[in-house]
Design a protein around this motif. Structure first.
Motif, short mmCIF file in Angstrom:
data_model
loop_
_atom_site.label_atom_id
_atom_site.label_comp_id
_atom_site.label_asym_id
_atom_site.label_seq_id
_atom_site.Cartn_x
_atom_site.Cartn_y
_atom_site.Cartn_z
N ALA A 3 0.84 -1.20 0.00
CA ALA A 3 0.00 0.00 0.00
C ALA A 3 0.87 1.25 0.00
O ALA A 3 1.98 1.24 0.53
CB ALA A 3 -0.92 -0.01 1.21
N SER A 305 1.51 2.87 6.07
CA SER A 305 0.45 2.92 5.06
C SER A 305 -0.94 2.80 5.66
O SER A 305 -1.93 2.99 4.95
CB SER A 305 0.66 1.79 4.04
N ASP A 306 -1.04 2.46 6.97
CA ASP A 306 -2.36 2.16 7.53
C ASP A 306 -2.87 3.20 8.51
O ASP A 306 -3.96 3.74 8.37
CB ASP A 306 -2.36 0.79 8.20
N ARG A 350 2.83 -3.06 6.90
CA ARG A 350 2.41 -1.68 6.57
C ARG A 350 3.40 -0.64 7.10
O ARG A 350 3.11 0.55 7.04
CB ARG A 350 1.01 -1.43 7.11
#
Length: 395
Positions: A3, A305-306, A350
């Motif tokens: 991501a 990314s989270d 992530r």
């Protein structure tokens, strides 16, 4: 595919000597109970203002937060554009009265029961780019003839002769400062900006005591003549010292939305300037009597990314002092241990990159790659966070 980068988290440990960086309304050191122990605290508002001051210098842009926007326009018209004082004051008042923001008249300093015509204070503070002052002055120039014929603003019900839509369009304008830090201005439609930065209150990693400093001031003439004893003034002030944990996060998606259709380089420049400013800034309260100008012991930056992740819980149990004294080493070790445990629990899929730079000569497992300088740490972080190709999880 991994991501894309969403959040840049910055964690700072900084030892501050005898100081009072942020006072409350009684001039006392701000504190917080955390982990059932008393910690020294510096409010996010205080440190954020210090960050914003450094940030503005770095990017060469400034923002103005004030209730006295009309007076600021007045001063520009008189000092730079040669307007007569009375007309410039009327113009400034009409500028301040032209938007949806309610206003009041300032009181006469000589007689607080009397108001001063054309001294308008908006009920809400406007927050605009410094360049907006010149744009408002330009608008007054366009409508000089109407302003010359207009009545003075003497009460909150008085109406401005300036076009409301154009004044409010200027109040909605932004620059890099507002795009990053945001703006709250509910009175003007679509003027609010959700900030891309979140800043936590700084708190010491350990229990602290507030120290009372008694002081006196010598009367030089009394001292020279030696005709009486005692000081000319006595008082006391509060101070504390300690190792602070500081944290902030940048939402790259929000920043991109605030910037709009500009080049990726703009986002990089703003993010770079913010990270540098967060590292180097220090609130300035009582700086002349304490000079607490330290640098961080450690800076740790991650790209996720989270979701953002604060490590404040690393210090819910206050770190103990080392046998020989000092909290900095124990604070660095506690931060590294918590980071490693938290990332093991969450998984590193992530976590796109992690790195650190600091004074500790030892490697700190859990904080990622060590860098030789803050500049190198920031550059490497931004290469990952703002690259076109997503990167894999940090080791």
């Amino acid at each position: 595919m991994t991501a894309p980068a969403r959040f840049i988290d910055i964690h700072v440990l900084q030892s501050v000597p005898f100081a009072n960086l942020n006072r409350d309304d009684t001039n006392s050191v701000k504190t917080v109970q955390y982990g059932n122990t008393l910690r020294t605290r510096v409010s996010s508002q205080s440190w954020k203002r210090a960050v914003r001051t450094v940030f503005q210098d770095q990017i060469g842009q400034a923002a103005l937060r004030t209730r006295r926007i009309g007076e600021r326009v007045t001063r520009l018209l008189t000092d730079a554009r040669g307007w007569p004082q009375d007309l410039a004051e009327r113009a400034g008042a009409h500028v301040a009265a032209a938007s949806s923001i309610k206003f009041e008249l300032a009181k006469d300093p000589a007689d607080p029961k009397q108001i001063t015509a054309n001294k308008v204070l908006t009920n809400a503070m406007v927050y605009v780019p410094e360049a907006a002052v010149a744009e408002l002055a330009d608008l007054a120039e366009e409508h000089r003839e109407q302003l010359e014929k207009a009545k003075d603003i003497k009460k909150p019900a008085d109406k401005s002769v300036l076009p409301k839509d154009r004044v409010e369009a200027i109040l909605r304008s932004r620059n890099g400062v507002i795009n990053l830090f945001g703006r709250m201005l509910a009175e003007v439609d679509d003027a609010g900006v959700d900030g891309a930065v979140q800043v936590a209150h700084a708190l010491t990693t350990h229990e602290t005591d507030v120290e009372l400093d008694y002081f006196s001031a010598v009367d030089d003439i009394t001292a020279a003549w030696a005709d009486s004893s005692g000081s000319g003034h006595m008082g006391h002030a509060e101070f504390s010292a300690g190792t602070f944990y500081r944290y902030a996060t940048i939402d790259l998606r929000d920043l991109a939305a605030n910037i709009g259709a500009t080049t990726p380089q703009d986002a990089r420049e703003l993010t770079d300037a913010f990270l540098n400013a967060f590292i180097l800034s220090l609130p300035q309260a009582k700086k002349n009597s304490t000079a607490p100008h330290t640098i961080p012991d450690l800076v740790h930056i991650t790209v996720r990314s989270d979701r953002p992740l604060s490590y404040a819980a690393a210090f819910e149990s206050p770190v103990p002092a080392a046998h020989e004294g000092g909290y900095a080493t124990a604070s660095r070790q506690a931060l590294a241990a918590y980071a490693q445990a938290a990332n093991t629990l969450l998984g590193t899929r992530r976590l796109l990159t992690a790195g650190w730079a600091g004074l500790d000569p030892h490697h700190l497992d859990g904080l990622g790659t060590r860098h030789t300088s803050f500049d190198d740490l920031i550059t490497t972080t931004l290469d990952t966070a703002l690259s076109d190709e997503p990167t894999g999880a940090a080791a």
